[in-house]
Design an enzyme around this catalytic site. Sequence first.
Site, PDB file in Angstrom:
ATOM      1  N   CYS A 261      -7.415  13.746 -64.314  1.00  0.00           N
ATOM      2  CA  CYS A 261      -8.465  14.367 -65.144  1.00  0.00           C
ATOM      3  C   CYS A 261      -9.059  13.362 -66.139  1.00  0.00           C
ATOM      4  O   CYS A 261     -10.157  12.840 -65.932  1.00  0.00           O
ATOM      5  CB  CYS A 261      -7.926  15.576 -65.914  1.00  0.00           C
ATOM      6  SG  CYS A 261      -7.277  16.904 -64.870  1.00  0.00           S
ATOM      7  N   ARG A 262      -8.334  13.087 -67.220  1.00  0.00           N
ATOM      8  CA  ARG A 262      -8.919  12.314 -68.325  1.00  0.00           C
ATOM      9  C   ARG A 262      -9.122  10.841 -68.007  1.00  0.00           C
ATOM     10  O   ARG A 262     -10.207  10.297 -68.246  1.00  0.00           O
ATOM     11  CB  ARG A 262      -8.045  12.478 -69.582  1.00  0.00           C
ATOM     12  CG  ARG A 262      -8.058  13.873 -70.148  1.00  0.00           C
ATOM     13  CD  ARG A 262      -6.954  14.064 -71.174  1.00  0.00           C
ATOM     14  NE  ARG A 262      -5.641  14.043 -70.549  1.00  0.00           N
ATOM     15  CZ  ARG A 262      -4.491  14.109 -71.190  1.00  0.00           C
ATOM     16  NH1 ARG A 262      -4.502  14.174 -72.521  1.00  0.00           N
ATOM     17  NH2 ARG A 262      -3.344  14.106 -70.544  1.00  0.00           N
ATOM     18  N   SER A 263      -8.078  10.170 -67.507  1.00  0.00           N
ATOM     19  CA  SER A 263      -8.234   8.715 -67.354  1.00  0.00           C
ATOM     20  C   SER A 263      -9.195   8.320 -66.226  1.00  0.00           C
ATOM     21  O   SER A 263      -9.960   7.356 -66.410  1.00  0.00           O
ATOM     22  CB  SER A 263      -6.881   8.002 -67.238  1.00  0.00           C
ATOM     23  OG  SER A 263      -6.160   8.412 -66.108  1.00  0.00           O
TER      24      SER A 263
ATOM     25  N   ASP B  40      -5.474  17.528 -73.292  1.00  0.00           N
ATOM     26  CA  ASP B  40      -5.179  17.711 -71.870  1.00  0.00           C
ATOM     27  C   ASP B  40      -5.921  18.953 -71.365  1.00  0.00           C
ATOM     28  O   ASP B  40      -5.648  20.062 -71.813  1.00  0.00           O
ATOM     29  CB  ASP B  40      -3.659  17.884 -71.751  1.00  0.00           C
ATOM     30  CG  ASP B  40      -3.204  18.129 -70.323  1.00  0.00           C
ATOM     31  OD1 ASP B  40      -4.064  18.320 -69.451  1.00  0.00           O
ATOM     32  OD2 ASP B  40      -1.986  18.120 -70.113  1.00  0.00           O
TER      33      ASP B  40
ATOM     34  N   ASN C 142      -3.361  11.118 -64.313  1.00  0.00           N
ATOM     35  CA  ASN C 142      -4.376  10.246 -63.695  1.00  0.00           C
ATOM     36  C   ASN C 142      -5.266  11.012 -62.710  1.00  0.00           C
ATOM     37  O   ASN C 142      -5.733  10.459 -61.713  1.00  0.00           O
ATOM     38  CB  ASN C 142      -3.741   9.025 -63.020  1.00  0.00           C
ATOM     39  CG  ASN C 142      -4.724   7.915 -62.617  1.00  0.00           C
ATOM     40  OD1 ASN C 142      -4.507   7.193 -61.665  1.00  0.00           O
ATOM     41  ND2 ASN C 142      -5.822   7.774 -63.340  1.00  0.00           N
TER      42      ASN C 142
ATOM     43  N   CYS D  42      -3.669   8.393 -68.856  1.00  0.00           N
ATOM     44  CA  CYS D  42      -3.353   9.765 -69.282  1.00  0.00           C
ATOM     45  C   CYS D  42      -2.034  10.149 -68.626  1.00  0.00           C
ATOM     46  O   CYS D  42      -1.254   9.275 -68.231  1.00  0.00           O
ATOM     47  CB  CYS D  42      -4.489  10.723 -68.936  1.00  0.00           C
ATOM     48  SG  CYS D  42      -4.843  10.867 -67.167  1.00  0.00           S
TER      49      CYS D  42
HETATM   50  P1  4NP Z   1      -4.563  14.299 -66.954  1.00  0.00           P
HETATM   51  O1  4NP Z   1      -4.326  15.876 -66.794  1.00  0.00           O
HETATM   52  O2  4NP Z   1      -3.343  13.746 -67.651  1.00  0.00           O
HETATM   53  O3  4NP Z   1      -5.787  14.223 -67.783  1.00  0.00           O
HETATM   54  O4  4NP Z   1      -4.749  13.776 -65.550  1.00  0.00           O
HETATM   55  C1  4NP Z   1      -3.151  16.428 -66.297  1.00  0.00           C
HETATM   56  C2  4NP Z   1      -2.949  16.497 -64.938  1.00  0.00           C
HETATM   57  C3  4NP Z   1      -1.808  17.104 -64.448  1.00  0.00           C
HETATM   58  C4  4NP Z   1      -0.869  17.610 -65.321  1.00  0.00           C
HETATM   59  C5  4NP Z   1      -1.070  17.524 -66.678  1.00  0.00           C
HETATM   60  C6  4NP Z   1      -2.222  16.925 -67.170  1.00  0.00           C
HETATM   61  N1  4NP Z   1       0.285  18.232 -64.829  1.00  0.00           N
HETATM   62  O5  4NP Z   1       1.049  18.810 -65.632  1.00  0.00           O
HETATM   63  O6  4NP Z   1       0.528  18.212 -63.610  1.00  0.00           O
END
Ligand code: 4NP
Length: 186
Positions: free
Chosen positions: A29-31, A152, A27, A24
Amino acid sequence: MSAAPDLSSSVLGGALPVRILFVCLGNICRSPSAEAVMRALVREQGLQDLIEVDSAGTGDWHVGQRPDPRAAAAAARRGISLDGVARQVEVADFETFHLILAMDESNAIALEEIAPDAAAAAKVRLLREFERGGSEVRQARSRPAADLDVPDPYHGGESGFEGVLDLIEGACAGVLRELERAIGRR
Ligand code: 4NP
């Protein structure tokens, strides 16, 4: 309804253990959620010696951080614990992993941009291609594939994390189904 991508004749090439990387943006939340869900499914089937999983982010903002507490809490409500700390994808990952599953189209594009060659780029798929009916949408490449994104959840509320897990659980079940077929366990 068309089938999910056939892995046996393509990227896996008979390799064992099969190594899968979920990717993602951050790294956190989703992945890591997909990694933990997939690891639990693999363990349930006793396939942990044949299928290995990891996760990474295309961005570097959260490198070294533990998973987002909201993602960890949502996973914990389903009996799943999120492990590890965030790391950024590196070119060597295209060597190590046989299948690289992006959470959304923008991360798939970022991965394809750093893939060292066409064979490496071919390892990149959207996770949700593996949910029932998913590949029909992906095959229509002229259409935006936003409808196969795991959205996201970072800037949203708690319910977003539940929705993410619902999508991940459905798609990971499809990934496991295809992997079992590819390694001759189904
Ligand atoms: P992820 O979520 O890609 O699922 O880990 C996010 C975590 C942080 C951010 C965006 C999405 N960010 O903008 O910092």
